[in-house]
Design a protein around this motif. Structure first.
Motif, short mmCIF file in Angstrom:
data_model
loop_
_atom_site.label_atom_id
_atom_site.label_comp_id
_atom_site.label_asym_id
_atom_site.label_seq_id
_atom_site.Cartn_x
_atom_site.Cartn_y
_atom_site.Cartn_z
N ARG A 216 0.85 -1.20 0.00
CA ARG A 216 0.00 0.00 0.00
C ARG A 216 0.88 1.24 0.00
O ARG A 216 1.84 1.35 0.78
N ASP A 217 0.55 2.20 -0.90
CA ASP A 217 1.39 3.39 -1.07
C ASP A 217 0.52 4.64 -0.93
O ASP A 217 -0.10 5.08 -1.90
N PRO A 218 0.44 5.25 0.26
CA PRO A 218 -0.40 6.45 0.45
C PRO A 218 0.00 7.62 -0.44
O PRO A 218 -0.85 8.40 -0.86
N ALA A 219 1.30 7.76 -0.73
CA ALA A 219 1.74 8.87 -1.57
C ALA A 219 1.16 8.77 -2.97
O ALA A 219 0.70 9.77 -3.55
N VAL A 220 1.18 7.57 -3.54
CA VAL A 220 0.61 7.38 -4.88
C VAL A 220 -0.90 7.61 -4.85
O VAL A 220 -1.47 8.25 -5.76
N ILE A 221 -1.57 7.13 -3.80
CA ILE A 221 -3.01 7.32 -3.68
C ILE A 221 -3.36 8.80 -3.62
O ILE A 221 -4.27 9.27 -4.32
N ALA A 222 -2.63 9.56 -2.81
CA ALA A 222 -2.91 10.99 -2.66
C ALA A 222 -2.64 11.76 -3.95
O ALA A 222 -3.44 12.59 -4.38
N ALA A 223 -1.51 11.47 -4.58
CA ALA A 223 -1.15 12.19 -5.81
C ALA A 223 -2.16 11.91 -6.92
O ALA A 223 -2.60 12.83 -7.62
N ALA A 224 -2.52 10.63 -7.10
CA ALA A 224 -3.48 10.29 -8.14
C ALA A 224 -4.85 10.90 -7.86
O ALA A 224 -5.53 11.37 -8.78
N SER A 225 -5.25 10.94 -6.59
CA SER A 225 -6.56 11.49 -6.24
C SER A 225 -6.61 12.99 -6.51
O SER A 225 -7.61 13.52 -7.01
N VAL A 226 -5.54 13.71 -6.18
CA VAL A 226 -5.50 15.16 -6.42
C VAL A 226 -5.57 15.46 -7.91
O VAL A 226 -6.32 16.34 -8.36
N LEU A 227 -4.78 14.74 -8.71
CA LEU A 227 -4.82 14.96 -10.17
C LEU A 227 -6.19 14.60 -10.74
O LEU A 227 -6.69 15.28 -11.65
N LEU A 228 -6.81 13.57 -10.18
CA LEU A 228 -8.14 13.18 -10.63
C LEU A 228 -9.15 14.29 -10.37
O LEU A 228 -9.99 14.61 -11.22
N LEU A 229 -9.07 14.94 -9.22
CA LEU A 229 -9.98 16.04 -8.90
C LEU A 229 -9.76 17.22 -9.83
O LEU A 229 -10.72 17.90 -10.22
N PHE A 230 -8.52 17.48 -10.22
CA PHE A 230 -8.24 18.56 -11.15
C PHE A 230 -8.90 18.31 -12.50
O PHE A 230 -9.48 19.21 -13.11
N PHE A 231 -8.82 17.08 -12.98
CA PHE A 231 -9.45 16.76 -14.26
C PHE A 231 -10.97 16.87 -14.17
O PHE A 231 -11.62 17.38 -15.09
N LEU A 232 -11.54 16.40 -13.07
CA LEU A 232 -13.00 16.44 -12.93
C LEU A 232 -13.51 17.86 -12.69
O LEU A 232 -14.69 18.14 -12.91
N ALA A 233 -12.63 18.75 -12.24
CA ALA A 233 -13.05 20.13 -12.00
C ALA A 233 -13.41 20.86 -13.28
O ALA A 233 -14.20 21.81 -13.26
N VAL A 234 -12.83 20.43 -14.39
CA VAL A 234 -13.10 21.12 -15.67
C VAL A 234 -14.56 20.96 -16.09
O VAL A 234 -15.26 21.95 -16.30
N PRO A 235 -15.10 19.73 -16.24
CA PRO A 235 -16.51 19.63 -16.59
C PRO A 235 -17.43 20.13 -15.49
O PRO A 235 -18.50 20.68 -15.77
N ALA A 236 -17.02 19.98 -14.20
CA ALA A 236 -17.86 20.49 -13.12
C ALA A 236 -17.99 22.00 -13.20
O ALA A 236 -19.06 22.57 -12.94
#
Length: 468
Positions: free
Chosen positions: A409-429
């Protein structure tokens, strides 16, 4: 489609089928000349025949015994089922139904549902056609449909033609015939008012010629003009049946797939059910229904999406959930207990390359999956699992696998991927939250740019979940 070697089509059966088909196709000519059929009646009769041809072709495809190589660059609905082997025999005197042919059957039905049916409805309303259903019209339509049904029962099933044809061959022929029928009907529509009876009679003659020629090609197997090879074929449409023979050795160990992990894994596979023509147009229909705000159309669109998602889950479970992994001598066999057929056979003692698959479902449920590279029996990579206990499975099947742990389990990868995912979803939102952009424009832009967002969003979501 030729008859099976050793089981030739009798001359009497072929002659009877040809006469029945000829009579059914000439019956509309009687309707035009004697019963006063107009353009509308003729189009309804031929459209119904074309539709029944497509439905019957989908049924025929399910019974086709030979393999289908597929069309390069094309993804059929439920594409993964093409790798299944074996079938269900629901009647003792009939051939099995092969799940591997279901994608081809759905492809031709989907083509009609998303192209021909909407165009036909649009044409019907734009031309302001009216139809009076009479006894003679019902008789003509019934004769055309019955002629095809009898050909299916007595020729395709009775004479064993299913054993010498592939699903890919079957779906091409009715698609071509249906397009010819629809094209002839539209040409007749453009000229019938001016030319009257002569044009209608020529339409019937042209359609009869097409049907008889197709009957000749299917049952005799020698095309006269080779039009299909020149216009449509880009390679072979048929290959030997893909069934495998079980090794001649007793089962020394067996492990079943974990149903929970298979079902959870199918959730991630739902998105791929829409990566085809039918799936994409269904999503377009859903967006248009949302923009229009019509409750009825929205309910229909949501039902269509639910049907596609459910079909994807069921097909995924059929592919992996009913498999039992058996050790037979020096071979590892994936045996489907529902279809009673081996899916692949890997030689364990010949340097088989095993690896642990980092599946999200395995991380969440504690199950395990192995992959085996370049299995010779199917000429591709295969997977063993998911199974409830990967270490016990390795021991029970006596596999040369030393490492069964997945990445930590890698919390750093989880956090980084989640933040980038939110940035992408912020565009259509942001499009929907901005007051200067209407809802219709926001949905339209989201639909246009959805393919560009889905790839990075899916990759980031997978990266986060794979390290949970």
């Amino acid at each position: 489609m030729r008859g099976l070697p050793g089981r030739p089509d009798s001359t009497a059966t072929l002659f009877g089928g040809a006469v029945a088909l000829l009579g059914a196709n000439l019956l509309p000519l009687v309707g035009v000349v004697a019963w006063g059929w107009d353009l509308t009646a003729l189009l309804v009769a031929y459209w119904t025949e074309a539709f029944s041809t497509v439905v019957l072709a989908a049924v025929k495809a399910l019974f086709a015994e030979r393999g289908s190589p597929g069309i390069p660059g094309q993804i059929e609905p439920l594409h993964g089922l093409r790798e299944k082997r074996g079938g269900w025999q629901f009647r003792p005197t009939w051939p099995p139904l092969y799940p591997r042919n279901l994608p081809f059957a759905l492809s031709i039905l989907g083509f009609w549902l998303v192209t021909v049916v909407p165009l036909s409805v649009l044409y019907w309303f734009s031309a302001d056609l009216t139809l009076v259903l009479t006894l003679d019209l019902a008789l003509g339509i019934g004769a055309l449909v019955i002629a095809q049904g009898s050909d299916f029962v007595f020729e395709y099933i009775g004479n064993g033609e299913y054993a010498d044809v592939s699903a890919q061959e079957i779906v091409r022929t009715p698609a071509q015939l249906s397009l010819v029928v629809v094209s002839v009907g539209l040409l007749a529509a453009a000229e019938s008012r001016a030319s009257g009876l002569l044009i209608l009679a020529l339409v019937v003659a042209a359609k009869t010629t097409v049907s008889m020629y197709q009957f000749y090609v299917e049952h005799v197997g020698t095309p006269i003009l080779r039009l299909r090879e020149r216009l449509f074929d880009d390679g072979t449409d048929s290959e030997p049946p893909p069934e495998l023979d079980l090794p001649n050795a007793d089962v020394s160990g067996r492990v079943t797939a974990d149903a929970r992990a298979v079902l959870l894994g199918s959730v991630g596979a739902i998105a791929f059910g829409f990566v085809n023509r039918v799936g994409f147009l269904t999503l377009v229909f859903l967006v248009l229904a949302i923009v229009a705000g019509d409750f009825l159309w929205l309910a229909v669109a949501l039902l269509a999406v639910l049907v596609l998602a459910s079909a994807r889950v069921l097909s995924y479970f059929l592919r992996y959930g009913t498999v039992e992994y058996q050790r037979r001598g020096d071979d590892l066999v994936a045996y489907d207990t529902a279809l009673e057929a081996p899916q692949w056979i890997a030689s364990v003692d010949s340097g088989a390359d095993f690896a642990v698959r980092n599946a999200i479902a395995d991380r969440l449920l504690g199950t395990g999956t192995l992959t085996i590279a370049d299995v010779e029996s199917v000429d591709r990579d295969v997977r063993l699992g998911p199974v409830s206990d990967i270490d016990r499975a390795v021991a029970r099947l006596d596999l040369p696998v030393q490492q069964t742990e997945r990445p930590e389990r890698d919390p750093a990868v989880i956090a980084a991927a989640s933040v980038l995912l939110l940035f992408f979803l912020a565009v259509p939102a942001g499009l929907f939250l901005t007051p200067d952009v209407s809802d219709a424009l926001a949905w339209g832009l989201s639909l246009v740019f959805a393919p560009f967002f889905l790839l990075p969003v899916g990759a980031l979501a997978w990266a986060a979940l794979s390290r949970v």
